[in-house]
Motif scaffolding. Structure first.
Motif: not given
Length: 187
Positions: A77-82
């Motif tokens: 999730l830390s790499r997710a943008k949305s």
């Protein structure tokens, strides 16, 4: 009567194609996305739903018609943008997509009960199979309902006015992680 049956059949084929496209797109098989890519796992839970148990009737058309609370977690999730959420049904005689929420802030890790009526800032909902925008509660007592959470590599750009298949393809194209909770039948 024949025209109504044809219309239902066309809708069913369209929905099955959309669900298949989303499933294939996020499975890493590369059919929609070119070369295969690794899709990481998201843990999905709920204070009101348990995986492979009946959907409480309050979250169906037989109850309050509210969307259920959902939680998710993953190291990706830390790499997710949305974040996007898709609720669909594929096992009943009338498969359908019941809810699509997208552009949820990636720092969000849960939606409360009836979030469809009070979305997080900047999140949006798409029109579902019934053409309604928002949560369209399941009705088929014997259906199987998937509450899928997707971590995306980007926000969906200019999806307003996009068709349901286009929105689902955008989600599939941007998926870096996926998890789901499946409810079987309605209480």
């Amino acid at each position: 009567m024949g025209q109504a049956n044809t219309s239902t059949r066309v809708r069913r084929v369209t929905v099955m194609g959309m669900v298949a496209a989303l499933t294939l797109g996020v499975s890493g098989c590369g059919i929609l996305n070119g070369p295969a890519r690794e899709i990481r796992e998201i843990n999905v839970s709920s204070s009101r739903l348990r995986d492979h148990t009946p959907l409480p009737s309050e979250y169906s058309c037989h109850g309050t018609r509210k969307s259920p609370p959902l939680r998710w977690s993953s190291d990706v999730l830390s790499r997710a943008k949305s974040i996007a959420i898709v609720v669909d049904e594929t096992t009943s005689p009338s498969p359908a997509v019941h809810w699509v929420v997208y552009n949820i802030d990636p720092r969000t890790t849960e939606l409360g009960e009836d979030a469809a009526s009070d979305l997080p800032k900047e999140a949006a909902q798409a029109a579902v199979t019934s053409t309604k925008v928002g949560y369209e509660p399941p009705c088929e007592k014997t259906g199987s309902y998937r509450f899928s959470v997707y971590a995306l590599s980007g926000r969906l750009q200019d999806p307003v006015g996009a068709s349901l298949p286009e929105i689902l393809k955008m989600i599939a194209d941007h998926t870096i992680a996926r998890g789901r909770l499946t409810a079987v039948h309605i209480e």
